[in-house]
Design a protein around this motif. Sequence first.
Motif, PDB file in Angstrom:
ATOM      1  N   CYS A 105     -32.411 -72.017  15.208  1.00  9.05           N
ATOM      2  CA  CYS A 105     -31.660 -71.573  13.809  1.00  9.05           C
ATOM      3  C   CYS A 105     -30.823 -72.839  13.251  1.00  9.05           C
ATOM      4  O   CYS A 105     -30.479 -72.583  12.035  1.00  9.05           O
ATOM      5  CB  CYS A 105     -30.703 -70.492  13.934  1.00  9.05           C
ATOM      6  SG  CYS A 105     -29.348 -70.796  15.157  1.00  9.05           S
TER       7      CYS A 105
ATOM      8  N   LYS B 167     -32.478 -62.537   9.740  1.00  8.92           N
ATOM      9  CA  LYS B 167     -33.651 -63.312   9.845  1.00  8.92           C
ATOM     10  C   LYS B 167     -34.577 -63.265  11.046  1.00  8.92           C
ATOM     11  O   LYS B 167     -34.196 -62.850  11.992  1.00  8.92           O
ATOM     12  CB  LYS B 167     -33.459 -64.812   9.227  1.00  8.92           C
ATOM     13  CG  LYS B 167     -32.902 -64.896   7.839  1.00  8.92           C
ATOM     14  CD  LYS B 167     -33.418 -64.390   6.495  1.00  8.92           C
ATOM     15  CE  LYS B 167     -32.852 -64.579   5.353  1.00  8.92           C
ATOM     16  NZ  LYS B 167     -33.791 -63.932   4.200  1.00  8.92           N
ATOM     17  N   ASP B 168     -35.819 -63.756  10.885  1.00  9.68           N
ATOM     18  CA  ASP B 168     -36.599 -63.709  12.120  1.00  9.68           C
ATOM     19  C   ASP B 168     -35.979 -64.357  13.374  1.00  9.68           C
ATOM     20  O   ASP B 168     -35.874 -64.070  14.347  1.00  9.68           O
ATOM     21  CB  ASP B 168     -37.678 -64.491  11.673  1.00  9.68           C
ATOM     22  CG  ASP B 168     -38.833 -64.669  12.910  1.00  9.68           C
ATOM     23  OD1 ASP B 168     -39.055 -63.549  13.613  1.00  9.68           O
ATOM     24  OD2 ASP B 168     -39.271 -65.825  13.052  1.00  9.68           O
TER      25      ASP B 168
ATOM     26  N   ASP C 278     -37.306 -61.558   4.591  1.00 10.77           N
ATOM     27  CA  ASP C 278     -38.127 -62.972   4.783  1.00 10.77           C
ATOM     28  C   ASP C 278     -37.175 -64.081   4.326  1.00 10.77           C
ATOM     29  O   ASP C 278     -36.377 -63.787   3.221  1.00 10.77           O
ATOM     30  CB  ASP C 278     -39.306 -62.744   3.975  1.00 10.77           C
ATOM     31  CG  ASP C 278     -40.388 -62.055   4.423  1.00 10.77           C
ATOM     32  OD1 ASP C 278     -40.156 -60.996   5.208  1.00 10.77           O
ATOM     33  OD2 ASP C 278     -41.311 -61.908   3.885  1.00 10.77           O
ATOM     34  N   CYS C 279     -37.405 -65.121   4.889  1.00 11.96           N
ATOM     35  CA  CYS C 279     -36.585 -66.172   4.159  1.00 11.96           C
ATOM     36  C   CYS C 279     -37.212 -66.866   2.980  1.00 11.96           C
ATOM     37  O   CYS C 279     -38.410 -66.729   2.881  1.00 11.96           O
ATOM     38  CB  CYS C 279     -36.870 -67.519   5.283  1.00 11.96           C
ATOM     39  SG  CYS C 279     -35.795 -67.197   6.761  1.00 11.96           S
TER      40      CYS C 279
ATOM     41  N   GLY D  43     -40.064 -67.679   9.578  1.00 11.06           N
ATOM     42  CA  GLY D  43     -39.457 -67.497   8.289  1.00 11.06           C
ATOM     43  C   GLY D  43     -39.605 -65.830   8.034  1.00 11.06           C
ATOM     44  O   GLY D  43     -39.055 -65.483   6.747  1.00 11.06           O
TER      45      GLY D  43
ATOM     46  N   ARG E 119     -30.696 -67.814   6.843  1.00 14.26           N
ATOM     47  CA  ARG E 119     -29.962 -67.147   7.759  1.00 14.26           C
ATOM     48  C   ARG E 119     -28.187 -67.126   7.294  1.00 14.26           C
ATOM     49  O   ARG E 119     -27.950 -68.340   6.736  1.00 14.26           O
ATOM     50  CB  ARG E 119     -30.228 -67.391   9.190  1.00 14.26           C
ATOM     51  CG  ARG E 119     -30.178 -68.992   9.418  1.00 14.26           C
ATOM     52  CD  ARG E 119     -29.063 -69.541  10.104  1.00 14.26           C
ATOM     53  NE  ARG E 119     -28.979 -70.971  10.292  1.00 14.26           N
ATOM     54  CZ  ARG E 119     -28.150 -71.656   9.887  1.00 14.26           C
ATOM     55  NH1 ARG E 119     -26.924 -71.249   9.095  1.00 14.26           N
ATOM     56  NH2 ARG E 119     -28.255 -73.057  10.004  1.00 14.26           N
TER      57      ARG E 119
ATOM     58  N   SER F  57     -34.006 -56.418   8.054  1.00 17.08           N
ATOM     59  CA  SER F  57     -34.331 -57.947   8.184  1.00 17.08           C
ATOM     60  C   SER F  57     -34.860 -58.481   6.888  1.00 17.08           C
ATOM     61  O   SER F  57     -35.502 -57.416   5.890  1.00 17.08           O
ATOM     62  CB  SER F  57     -35.357 -58.247   9.128  1.00 17.08           C
ATOM     63  OG  SER F  57     -36.455 -57.492   9.124  1.00 17.08           O
TER      64      SER F  57
END
Length: 355
Positions: free
Chosen positions: A315, A88-89, A125-126, A142, A51, A123
């Motif tokens: 976060c 991010k999520d 994905d991490c 994630g 993030r 968005s």
Amino acid sequence: METLFITELKPFLDAVAEQMALYVPIKSGEHYTYSKYDLSGTIAIEFNEVRVCTPVKEFLFPMCELAAVFPKPVEVGQVEPFAVFGLKDCDLRSIDILDKVFAENEFEDQFYINRRENMFIISTDCTQVGESCFCNLFGGQGFSESGFDLNVSKTNNGFIIETGSQKGKNFIEKHSELFADVPDALLAERSENRTQIRSRLEQNNVELQFNAPVREIVQSCQDSAVYDAEAKNCVECQACTRVCPTCHCFYLYDTRSKDYFAKMKMWDSCIRLSYAAVAGGANPHKILGDRLKHRFMHKFVYFLDRYGLDMCVGCGRCIDACAGGIDIKDVLKKLSEEHRNKDQDWDKEQAKLVK
Ligand code: SF4
Ligand code: SF4
């Protein structure tokens, strides 16, 4: 949900930016921040692994805005559609929390709602786990399964795009020439990447496996000396509440000119000495440790009781930003330890009574 495939980000981001203002992550030292995308290509396109360091609330609930004017009422202006890439999520879950406060239930903030309705969420994905990330403690993993218009997952050979809303589907239909079918092998790779990120989050935060829900721990340790001890390191800079994507307190600041009075809506912080002060000079939170405790009680007890959600998405931004080195994970660990000891003392007392 539909999944599609692109080999490069640039044509995709160009197509978004041709339609609306687009904000993308840019590298700033070790961290990422947001910048407006430039179609001329002067900004390097980054796929942020984690993030960005600033909170998504800045797009929906600005630090300072004009809320009311007298004698003429302030118009809730038209908001032009805009897109944010790289959320991010944890960011999407922080928007759910802000929605509860500003867009649902009895109070509706039309300024917030206008921005929210015009925001196009892309968005991603991490692909790494930040040192301070602990989203898994609050249901994070994630990657997102909902809350986005489009989601982008990076693979070794390109990017998988997933639709999550009608707005996202409309965009895909309009730009169908950009997208191809996803090879099955890449879907398997995405699945494997997601499993790895989830297990790294769990490994990094193995010490956060508590013996009771966070709400119970925080609620039962209100007499803890931890808050006063942590307060010794706090310099009251308020960075923790500014960078927090879920902190949403604001105050109304009156100002006037020759022809009108105006009310400005400004971000507030519960760490500020005068935050809880009332007319006549009374202040239930004069002591800094009490203000830190209030922050925890709001996040893990009061908000959860009122809205059914923890007001923390794990976060880790407040950890990175704290000038005093205060780490919310450490505070929760210390409280959990105290809670465990209290439970053991209680068990011993009960055992004595039975004898
Ligand atoms: S309290 Fe800290 S970890 Fe939790 S959401 Fe706010 S900034 Fe993130
Ligand atoms: S960021 Fe750290 S030092 Fe600054 S107000 Fe928050 S807890 Fe205190």
